[in-house]
Every structure is written in structure tokens, then in C-alpha cells.
Design a protein around this motif. Structure first.
Motif, PDB file in Angstrom:
ATOM      1  N   ILE A 398       0.837  -1.205   0.000  1.00 47.38           N
ATOM      2  CA  ILE A 398       0.000   0.000   0.000  1.00 47.38           C
ATOM      3  C   ILE A 398       0.872   1.256   0.000  1.00 47.38           C
ATOM      4  O   ILE A 398       0.624   2.196  -0.764  1.00 47.38           O
ATOM      5  N   VAL A 399       1.885   1.289   0.864  1.00 47.07           N
ATOM      6  CA  VAL A 399       2.798   2.437   0.918  1.00 47.07           C
ATOM      7  C   VAL A 399       3.486   2.623  -0.433  1.00 47.07           C
ATOM      8  O   VAL A 399       3.639   3.749  -0.922  1.00 47.07           O
ATOM      9  N   SER A 400       3.880   1.526  -1.056  1.00 46.92           N
ATOM     10  CA  SER A 400       4.541   1.594  -2.359  1.00 46.92           C
ATOM     11  C   SER A 400       3.642   2.253  -3.406  1.00 46.92           C
ATOM     12  O   SER A 400       4.088   3.085  -4.196  1.00 46.92           O
ATOM     13  N   LEU A 401       2.358   1.900  -3.390  1.00 46.42           N
ATOM     14  CA  LEU A 401       1.416   2.486  -4.352  1.00 46.42           C
ATOM     15  C   LEU A 401       1.169   3.962  -4.067  1.00 46.42           C
ATOM     16  O   LEU A 401       1.090   4.786  -4.988  1.00 46.42           O
ATOM     17  N   PHE A 402       1.037   4.318  -2.785  1.00 46.10           N
ATOM     18  CA  PHE A 402       0.872   5.736  -2.440  1.00 46.10           C
ATOM     19  C   PHE A 402       2.097   6.546  -2.885  1.00 46.10           C
ATOM     20  O   PHE A 402       1.964   7.679  -3.363  1.00 46.10           O
ATOM     21  N   LYS A 403       3.275   5.966  -2.739  1.00 48.06           N
ATOM     22  CA  LYS A 403       4.500   6.672  -3.164  1.00 48.06           C
ATOM     23  C   LYS A 403       4.517   6.869  -4.679  1.00 48.06           C
ATOM     24  O   LYS A 403       4.997   7.895  -5.174  1.00 48.06           O
ATOM     25  N   LYS A 404       3.968   5.918  -5.430  1.00 48.78           N
ATOM     26  CA  LYS A 404       3.869   6.078  -6.883  1.00 48.78           C
ATOM     27  C   LYS A 404       2.927   7.232  -7.232  1.00 48.78           C
ATOM     28  O   LYS A 404       3.160   7.969  -8.192  1.00 48.78           O
ATOM     29  N   SER A 405       1.840   7.369  -6.443  1.00 50.72           N
ATOM     30  CA  SER A 405       0.916   8.488  -6.668  1.00 50.72           C
ATOM     31  C   SER A 405       1.623   9.821  -6.436  1.00 50.72           C
ATOM     32  O   SER A 405       1.484  10.752  -7.226  1.00 50.72           O
ATOM     33  N   PRO A 418      -1.378  14.865  -1.952  1.00 48.90           N
ATOM     34  CA  PRO A 418      -1.353  15.161  -0.511  1.00 48.90           C
ATOM     35  C   PRO A 418      -2.052  14.100   0.332  1.00 48.90           C
ATOM     36  O   PRO A 418      -1.599  13.773   1.435  1.00 48.90           O
ATOM     37  N   MET A 419      -3.135  13.537  -0.207  1.00 47.84           N
ATOM     38  CA  MET A 419      -3.838  12.493   0.542  1.00 47.84           C
ATOM     39  C   MET A 419      -2.988  11.220   0.616  1.00 47.84           C
ATOM     40  O   MET A 419      -3.003  10.516   1.632  1.00 47.84           O
ATOM     41  N   SER A 420      -2.218  10.937  -0.426  1.00 49.91           N
ATOM     42  CA  SER A 420      -1.303   9.786  -0.393  1.00 49.91           C
ATOM     43  C   SER A 420      -0.248   9.993   0.686  1.00 49.91           C
ATOM     44  O   SER A 420       0.067   9.070   1.456  1.00 49.91           O
ATOM     45  N   ALA A 421       0.303  11.210   0.748  1.00 50.65           N
ATOM     46  CA  ALA A 421       1.300  11.518   1.781  1.00 50.65           C
ATOM     47  C   ALA A 421       0.698  11.366   3.176  1.00 50.65           C
ATOM     48  O   ALA A 421       1.328  10.813   4.089  1.00 50.65           O
ATOM     49  N   LEU A 422      -0.528  11.846   3.349  1.00 52.37           N
ATOM     50  CA  LEU A 422      -1.213  11.729   4.645  1.00 52.37           C
ATOM     51  C   LEU A 422      -1.409  10.260   5.028  1.00 52.37           C
ATOM     52  O   LEU A 422      -1.142   9.868   6.171  1.00 52.37           O
ATOM     53  N   GLN A 423      -1.847   9.443   4.079  1.00 52.29           N
ATOM     54  CA  GLN A 423      -2.086   8.034   4.373  1.00 52.29           C
ATOM     55  C   GLN A 423      -0.797   7.300   4.732  1.00 52.29           C
ATOM     56  O   GLN A 423      -0.772   6.465   5.638  1.00 52.29           O
TER      57      GLN A 423
END
Length: 470
Positions: A398-405, A418-423
Motif C-alpha cells: 500500500i505504501v509503495s502504491l501511495f509513493k507512486k501516486s 497530498p492524501m497519499s502523503a497523509l495516508q
């Protein structure tokens, strides 16, 4: 409150104003001043149901007249006297908050609270004092921090959890069942924005039971709770069973009905209710949002001409007072180039159909040109990460996918990065990796001018405060 006035109150809560007014007219003949409170209730529910400024302005005018009448009464030995004053102020505060008039809301909250404290000293056994005092304390959570310094002077020791518990005690008190609908309605409105306590929400739902079939306010309340709980199928069932015998229509339920069907990709049913809403509702909000969803339906149905008609109506009608309408106007500009699998996945995610949403996203992987569209890549990775969160996948994935975003270089300013960073920050916080958590809370705060910015920045700042002293 005599039997006739109790019956009038029940009619008001059922939005049967015609019947309530008939009973109020009877009490006017004997100069029963409790009618002032009942008339105020009618004005308040018109503000909430019709969502028109003229009803808000009428409430403010009538409120002053009613309070003037009460002020002329020199002596009164009924606990309902000060309680009526307090309720009129409190109900006005509800409406001021709905119309973002927080200065007036603060004044009415403080006035109501002072009357209730005075009434509680005189009539300590009068339980309705506690109903209002605790609703006030819950209401305070909806007042922006810019105004909180004033409220802190009067509510320095307020504990929202204690207030919620006391309200729940009232909801468990069958002798006060006549007031349960009102409490559930206002509790849900002012709590649904910030509570994620499933046990609490389920308690409210249990208290409503099947009463959503006979009361529109409880139908609306049930839908708000079910959306929070992620049960869209039951939302549809509740809305399909709403009562029809009210003297005033509640068109916002048609908007919610359309939304619920859209989240299940039942496009023809969704279209019916959105069209019914825009053709009948004369309020301020959700018009642009409804037209945007109608345009999305036609886009998914490959009907470009009808899509463009709805997009033109979106530009011409409605307002941009609320986020949903602002976002609808913003996103309408790029709808015709939006990936249909991604759009379907977004609706399914909003309806908590997570596996179906993931299946739609997986179809995108076969599209050769999708990943050349820089404006949609960020949402794709963000959406996939959020879905996998709900499906309880590996936090590392999940973290890997948020980092791609975050790494995607979108030209359009959206909330996905910003929401990816927050998550990511929240995930690291749960793992007690506070150094990385701080990095991503800070990263979240670097972004500016995007959808839901105020809420996302608030969560990031609260996160930094939580980990600051660890």
C-alpha cells in the motif's frame, strides 16, 4: 407541554406541518406560549429541508419576534419557559452553521447555554436541559478554530465523549422517546463529518430500527449512517422504503438515492433520481453535483450529446458554496477525456464495493495509452492503494502504491498526492515509525490549492501534534 402540543411536535418531526399548524392554532386561542417553540421548529426544518436562503432569513426575523414575546413575560414558574428561549437560540445556531454564519452561531450557542444553566439551577430534574446542553457541546465540534477562542471562555471543560454518552443515555430512556427522532437527526448531522466509531454509529442505527419507513428525518439519518458504515445496498433499500405521506417534500433524499444507485453502477436508476432532483429542488446546494453525475452517466453510456447538455446545465445552474459543487465544476472540464474504467472504479469505491472497484482498475493495465496520461496516473495509484487498504492488503504494498501516486507529475492540482502523503504518514504512525511519519505529514503540508485541502491539512497538523512528544 400538553397532549395537543405533544401531538403537534410529533407532526413537526414527521414533517407534517399542515397538521402541526392546525394544532398550534388551537393553542393560540388559549395563549399557550409553547407554540413559539413549535413554530420555530417548523422554520428550522424548512431551512434544513428546502436549503433556501429565504427560509433562513425568515427564521432570523421570526426568532427575534418570538424572543421579544418571551421577554415581556415577567414571571413564569414552568421549566419550559427558559428552555424555550434556549431551544430557539440553539436551533438558530444549527441554521447559522449550515449557512456558515459562525459569528451568529457562537452568539446563539452561548445564549442558549446560559439559559440552560439557569434553568438547570431552578429545575435540576428537568431532563431536557441535559438534552440541549450535551447537543451544544457536540455542536461545538462544527465551529471553526477561528471562533473557538470565544467559546473557550464558556466551555473550557467540555468533553465531547462525555456528552455523547449522556445523549446515548437519553436515547435509552423510553420516557423521552418523543424526542429521540430530533436527537438522532441533529446528532447525525453534526457527528457524521467526524465520527468513525462504528459501534457508536451502529447504536444510532439500532435506535432508529424500522422507523426510517415512517419518518423522513430518520430515513435521511439512516442513509448518512449507512454511508459511513459502507453499506450502500442497505442505503438503497432504506431510500426505496421512505415514507410518502408528508406535507413537505425532502428532495435531497432523491439526490442521495441517485448517488446510491450510481455507486452500484445502476445507471438508469441513478439517472431517474438525479433528474427528479434537479427538476424539483430549488435549494442552494448539490445542483452542480447532480448535473455532473448525470453527465458521468451519459459519458459511461457513450452518449456524448446528452453528456454535453448536462455539462452545460452544470455551468449554468447551481452554486459553489460547498465542496461537492466546487469539485463538480472543476472536474467537468476534463470529463470527456476521463478513463471510464477509472471512473467506474471511483464510484464503486465510494459505494464500498472494493473488490469490484479493484477489478475495474485491473482492466486499465491492459490499456497501452493510459500511463501516458499524466493527469490520471496519480489517481490510478492512489485509488488502487485506497482499495487495497480497505481489502486489508500488505501495508508495504500500500505504501509503495501511495509513493507512486506522489511521484506522478500531474499538471492538474488534485488531492491524490497530498492524501497519499497523509495516508503514508498514518500508516507509519501506526507502526510507531515516528520519524517517517513526520516526514510524510510534512510532505502533505507542502501541497497547496487542491480539493478537500482544509480537511487534509487539518489531519496532517493533528498528526504532527500527536507524534511531537513521543
Amino acid at each position: 407541554m400538553n397532549k395537543n402540543m405533544q401531538d403537534a411536535y410529533v407532526s413537526i418531526i414527521n414533517l407534517d406541518f399542515d397538521n402541526a399548524i392546525e394544532k398550534i392554532e388551537i393553542e393560540k386561542k388559549i395563549d399557550n406560549k409553547i407554540i413559539l417553540l413549535h413554530e420555530n421548529y417548523i422554520d428550522v426544518f424548512k431551512v434544513f429541508v428546502f436549503d433556501q436562503k429565504k427560509y433562513y432569513e425568515q427564521l432570523n426575523l421570526n426568532k427575534s419576534t418570538r424572543l421579544d414575546v418571551l421577554e415581556k413575560i415577567k414571571e413564569n414558574t414552568s421549566p419550559y419557559f427558559l428552555y424555550t428561549k434556549a431551544e430557539i437560540h440553539l436551533q438558530s445556531a444549527y441554521c447559522h452553521i449550515k449557512f456558515n454564519n459562525y459569528t451568529k452561531a457562537v452568539f446563539d450557542i452561548v445564549s442558549s447555554y446560559n439559559y440552560l444553566l439557569e434553568n438547570k439551577k431552578m429545575y435540576p430534574e428537568f431532563i431536557l436541559n441535559d438534552k440541549c446542553i450535551n447537543l451544544i457541546k457536540i455542536l461545538l465540534s462544527n465551529v471553526p478554530k477561528d471562533y473557538s477562542w470565544t467559546l473557550d471562555l464558556f466551555f473550557s471543560d467540555f468533553d465531547i465523549d462525555s456528552s455523547i454518552l449522556q445523549i446515548e443515555n437519553i436515547l435509552n430512556n423510553d420516557s423521552l422517546s418523543i424526542f429521540h427522532t430530533e436527537i438522532l437527526f441533529f446528532m447525525t448531522i453534526f457527528q457524521s463529518k467526524f465520527t468513525n466509531n462504528k459501534q457508536q454509529l451502529t447504536f444510532y442505527l439500532d435506535k432508529i430500527g424500522d422507523n426510517y419507513k415512517t419518518n423522513l428525518l430518520l430515513n435521511y439519518t439512516s442513509v448518512l449512517i449507512l454511508k459511513k458504515l459502507g453499506n450502500n445496498n442497505l442505503c438503497i433499500d432504506v431510500l426505496n422504503n421512505r415514507p410518502k405521506n408528508n406535507s413537505i417534500p425532502f428532495y435531497y433524499l432523491d439526490y442521495l438515492h441517485g448517488l446510491s444507485y450510481l455507486y452500484n453502477l445502476e445507471l438508469s436508476n441513478a439517472k431517474y433520481y438525479f433528474e427528479f432532483f434537479v427538476n424539483n429542488f430549488r435549494g442552494r446546494n448539490f445542483i452542480k453535483s447532480a448535473y455532473f453525475h448525470l453527465a458521468c452517466i451519459e459519458y459511461l453510456n457513450n452518449n456524448e450529446n446528452k453528456m454535453n447538455i448536462f455539462l452545460a446545465n452544470l455551468r449554468d445552474y447551481g452554486n459553489t458554496f460547498i465542496n461537492k459543487d466546487k469539485i463538480a465544476l472543476k472536474h467537468s472540464a476534463n470529463l470527456s477525456s476521463y478513463n471510464k474504467f477509472l471512473l467506474r472504479a471511483r464510484f464503486l469505491y465510494d459505494g464500498a464495493y472494493y473488490q469490484r472497484a479493484l477489478d475495474e482498475l485491473n482492466k486499465i493495465d491492459k490499456e497501452i495509452n493510459f500511463f501516458s496520461n499524466v493527469n490520471m496516473i496519480s489517481e490510478y495509484w492512489y485509488r488502487k492503494a485506497r482499495i487495497l487498504q480497505k481489502l486489508e492488503s500488505s501495508s508495504n504494498e500500500i505504501v509503495s502504491l501511495f509513493k507512486k501516486s506522489i511521484a506522478s507529475k500531474s499538471i492538474v492540482s488534485t488531492h491524490f498526492q497530498p492524501m497519499s502523503a497523509l495516508q503514508i504518514a498514518l500508516i507509519y504512525e501506526l507502526k510507531k515509525d515516528y520519524n517517517n511519519s513526520k516526514v510524510f505529514f510534512d510532505k502533505c503540508l507542502e501541497y497547496k490549492s487542491y480539493d478537500y485541502e482544509k480537511s487534509i491539512r487539518k489531519q496532517a497538523k493533528e498528526g504532527l501534534k500527536r507524534i511531537a512528544n513521543i
